[in-house]
Design a protein around this motif. Structure first.
Motif, PDB file in Angstrom:
ATOM      1  N   ILE A  34      -7.436 -49.552 -39.569  1.00 47.24           N
ATOM      2  CA  ILE A  34      -8.677 -50.100 -39.034  1.00 47.24           C
ATOM      3  C   ILE A  34      -8.542 -51.611 -38.976  1.00 47.24           C
ATOM      4  O   ILE A  34      -8.321 -52.267 -39.982  1.00 47.24           O
ATOM      5  N   LEU A  60     -13.789 -43.826 -34.895  1.00 49.73           N
ATOM      6  CA  LEU A  60     -12.816 -44.841 -34.490  1.00 49.73           C
ATOM      7  C   LEU A  60     -11.525 -44.221 -33.963  1.00 49.73           C
ATOM      8  O   LEU A  60     -11.003 -44.649 -32.930  1.00 49.73           O
ATOM      9  N   TYR A  67     -14.977 -53.273 -35.308  1.00 52.90           N
ATOM     10  CA  TYR A  67     -13.784 -52.611 -35.826  1.00 52.90           C
ATOM     11  C   TYR A  67     -13.158 -51.738 -34.747  1.00 52.90           C
ATOM     12  O   TYR A  67     -13.850 -51.202 -33.877  1.00 52.90           O
ATOM     13  N   ARG A  68     -11.828 -51.562 -34.866  1.00 54.45           N
ATOM     14  CA  ARG A  68     -11.137 -50.641 -33.977  1.00 54.45           C
ATOM     15  C   ARG A  68     -10.005 -49.956 -34.726  1.00 54.45           C
ATOM     16  O   ARG A  68      -9.436 -50.506 -35.666  1.00 54.45           O
ATOM     17  N   TRP A  69      -9.701 -48.743 -34.283  1.00 56.14           N
ATOM     18  CA  TRP A  69      -8.613 -47.933 -34.846  1.00 56.14           C
ATOM     19  C   TRP A  69      -7.322 -48.345 -34.173  1.00 56.14           C
ATOM     20  O   TRP A  69      -7.232 -48.368 -32.942  1.00 56.14           O
ATOM     21  N   ILE A  70      -6.322 -48.662 -34.966  1.00 60.09           N
ATOM     22  CA  ILE A  70      -5.034 -49.066 -34.388  1.00 60.09           C
ATOM     23  C   ILE A  70      -3.926 -48.124 -34.828  1.00 60.09           C
ATOM     24  O   ILE A  70      -2.752 -48.433 -34.698  1.00 60.09           O
ATOM     25  N   ASN A  81     -11.424 -42.729 -30.551  1.00 60.09           N
ATOM     26  CA  ASN A  81     -11.580 -43.767 -29.527  1.00 60.09           C
ATOM     27  C   ASN A  81     -10.617 -44.915 -29.819  1.00 60.09           C
ATOM     28  O   ASN A  81     -10.984 -46.086 -29.758  1.00 60.09           O
ATOM     29  N   SER A  82      -9.381 -44.562 -30.145  1.00 56.58           N
ATOM     30  CA  SER A  82      -8.377 -45.536 -30.559  1.00 56.58           C
ATOM     31  C   SER A  82      -8.285 -46.703 -29.580  1.00 56.58           C
ATOM     32  O   SER A  82      -8.242 -46.511 -28.365  1.00 56.58           O
ATOM     33  N   GLY A  83      -8.289 -47.917 -30.147  1.00 55.87           N
ATOM     34  CA  GLY A  83      -8.190 -49.126 -29.339  1.00 55.87           C
ATOM     35  C   GLY A  83      -9.527 -49.687 -28.905  1.00 55.87           C
ATOM     36  O   GLY A  83      -9.619 -50.863 -28.569  1.00 55.87           O
ATOM     37  N   ARG A  84     -10.557 -48.895 -28.921  1.00 56.42           N
ATOM     38  CA  ARG A  84     -11.892 -49.351 -28.512  1.00 56.42           C
ATOM     39  C   ARG A  84     -12.580 -50.029 -29.692  1.00 56.42           C
ATOM     40  O   ARG A  84     -12.551 -49.525 -30.808  1.00 56.42           O
ATOM     41  N   VAL A  85     -13.198 -51.153 -29.452  1.00 62.49           N
ATOM     42  CA  VAL A  85     -13.890 -51.904 -30.499  1.00 62.49           C
ATOM     43  C   VAL A  85     -15.343 -51.450 -30.565  1.00 62.49           C
ATOM     44  O   VAL A  85     -16.024 -51.366 -29.541  1.00 62.49           O
ATOM     45  N   PHE A  86     -15.785 -51.136 -31.782  1.00 60.14           N
ATOM     46  CA  PHE A  86     -17.174 -50.750 -32.026  1.00 60.14           C
ATOM     47  C   PHE A  86     -17.816 -51.772 -32.949  1.00 60.14           C
ATOM     48  O   PHE A  86     -17.235 -52.117 -33.989  1.00 60.14           O
TER      49      PHE A  86
END
Length: 91
Positions: A79, A30, A87-90, A33-38
């Motif tokens: 997260i 996560l 989920y995405r890393w913020i 790839n900050s900001g990208r939703v998985f």
């Protein structure tokens, strides 16, 4: 928060946040790839591959544990849950 990817360790204000291998794997995916939703399925196959013996529902439990461990050090959320997606890393 500081992430040592090569050492597979995370620090918050010079204190190590102790994580399992799987928890670190999720944070690594996560955060890199900050900001990208998985979605959960993508996270699951990224960690255990297509031949994994479980299912993607375990990802929610791992994310809950990660959040619990991080909350012992900070009130900041790293997260984010994107409802109905993943989920995405913020951080």
């Amino acid at each position: 928060m500081w992430i040592d990817y090569s050492g597979r360790r995370i620090f918050y204000r010079n204190q190590e946040v102790v994580l399992t291998k799987t928890e670190f794997d999720i944070i690594e995916l996560l955060s890199l790839n900050s900001g990208r939703v998985f979605d959960r399925e993508h996270i699951y196959t990224s960690i255990w591959g297509y031949d994994g013996l479980g299912d993607s529902s375990v990802i929610a439990e791992h994310v809950r544990r990660i959040r619990g461990k991080l909350s012992r050090h900070t009130d900041r959320e790293y997260i984010e849950t994107v409802w109905g997606v993943g989920y995405r890393w913020i951080g």
